[in-house]
Design an enzyme around this catalytic site. Sequence first.
Site, short mmCIF file in Angstrom:
data_model
loop_
_atom_site.label_atom_id
_atom_site.label_comp_id
_atom_site.label_asym_id
_atom_site.label_seq_id
_atom_site.Cartn_x
_atom_site.Cartn_y
_atom_site.Cartn_z
N ASN A 13 0.77 -1.08 -0.18
CA ASN A 13 -0.05 -0.13 0.00
C ASN A 13 1.04 1.31 -0.11
O ASN A 13 1.40 1.45 0.96
CB ASN A 13 -1.09 -0.02 1.22
CG ASN A 13 -1.65 1.36 1.26
OD1 ASN A 13 -1.77 2.05 0.64
ND2 ASN A 13 -2.36 1.49 2.67
N LYS A 15 0.47 4.37 -0.43
CA LYS A 15 -0.12 5.72 0.28
C LYS A 15 0.00 6.79 -0.71
O LYS A 15 0.13 6.59 -2.02
CB LYS A 15 0.05 5.91 1.58
CG LYS A 15 0.11 4.50 2.59
CD LYS A 15 0.37 4.75 3.83
CE LYS A 15 -0.05 3.33 4.68
NZ LYS A 15 -0.09 3.48 6.10
N GLU A 100 -6.61 5.16 7.41
CA GLU A 100 -6.61 6.66 6.95
C GLU A 100 -7.74 7.31 6.20
O GLU A 100 -7.89 8.39 6.41
CB GLU A 100 -5.19 6.67 6.30
CG GLU A 100 -3.95 6.39 7.04
CD GLU A 100 -2.87 5.89 6.38
OE1 GLU A 100 -2.75 5.69 5.10
OE2 GLU A 100 -1.71 5.11 7.16
N GLY A 176 2.11 2.18 10.79
CA GLY A 176 3.20 3.55 10.58
C GLY A 176 3.61 3.86 11.79
O GLY A 176 4.43 4.86 11.82
N SER A 216 2.82 -2.07 10.33
CA SER A 216 4.40 -2.19 10.50
C SER A 216 4.79 -3.53 10.22
O SER A 216 5.90 -4.01 10.89
CB SER A 216 4.74 -1.76 12.19
OG SER A 216 4.19 -0.39 12.22
N GLY A 237 2.65 -1.26 4.34
CA GLY A 237 2.68 0.27 3.84
C GLY A 237 4.39 0.46 3.65
O GLY A 237 4.74 0.43 2.62
N GLY A 238 4.72 1.10 4.71
CA GLY A 238 6.30 1.61 4.86
C GLY A 238 7.43 0.79 3.95
O GLY A 238 7.97 0.95 2.97
P1 PGA Z 1 2.55 0.21 7.76
O1 PGA Z 1 1.16 0.51 6.90
O2 PGA Z 1 3.16 -1.06 7.07
O3 PGA Z 1 3.38 1.48 7.26
O4 PGA Z 1 2.36 0.33 9.25
C1 PGA Z 1 0.40 -0.44 6.84
C2 PGA Z 1 -0.96 0.05 6.02
O5 PGA Z 1 -1.33 1.17 6.45
O6 PGA Z 1 -1.75 -0.55 5.33
#
Ligand code: PGA
Length: 256
Positions: A13, A15, A100, A176, A216, A237-238
């Site tokens: 993802n 974002k 989000e 995140g 995360s 995400g990250g």
């Molecule tokens: P993250 O994000 O891996 O950066 O925590 C996950 C997500 O929001 O899908």
Amino acid sequence: MNKAVRKAVIAGNWKMNKTRPEAKELIEAIKPLVKDAGCEVICCVPFTNLETALEATKGSNVKVGAENCHFEKSGAFTGEISAEMLTEMGVEYVVLGHSERRQYFGETDETVNKRVRAALAAGLKPIVCVGEMLKDRENGITAELVAMQTKIALKDVTAEEMKNVIIAYEPVWAIGTGKTATAEQANEVCALIRSTLASLYGAEVAEATTIQYGGSMNAKNAEELLAQPDVDGGLIGGASLKAPDFATIVAAATNG
Ligand code: PGA
């Protein structure tokens, strides 16, 4: 049926990250690293990167997803993108109900449900996000809340349509933040979502549905999370913005 027969799915993802040249560079870096993946690999990218991603992934095993879509087919909805606009491009997946969107853009369980139904009707495969906030966990209502989010998101979705639905359990406090849920916590809530699916659709549909963990997940913790019996993949995400890290997670899902 058990985990071994469910489709493991690792989805990035992105974002609000990456310009088109950057998107092309990242996909080109990911492709060779995941070409032998034993799981499904998806990159969910900003709308502006969809065409670039579709072009760059042609002939590869990397699938492309969007990060949202609107529930109406067309009309006076300035700034929105319909499900049909995505399928017409060749987009296969869409993330819906991400926390989000819920936190910053007024998304509710009801609008998530409308989007899920519109996406399915248009032939998209939704990745439906559910998950509790820290205060919900502290108040001991994680189970009730996640079951409720799941039920409302899937209202009027048929058992047949469930073949195209992925659920992502994403505890909001873990997104995140670098605070990953423990493997036990992740598995516990993924199992609860599966039992909610069983109450709605029966055991067979519940056992066949891919349920991801997100929050995360990274190259270091993926293996332990993905080894859990009810964790069938990850929404990343990250770590999805770094090709080697994303590839390590894909490899963990392949082996898990
Ligand atoms: P993250 O994000 O891996 O950066 O925590 C996950 C997500 O929001 O899908």
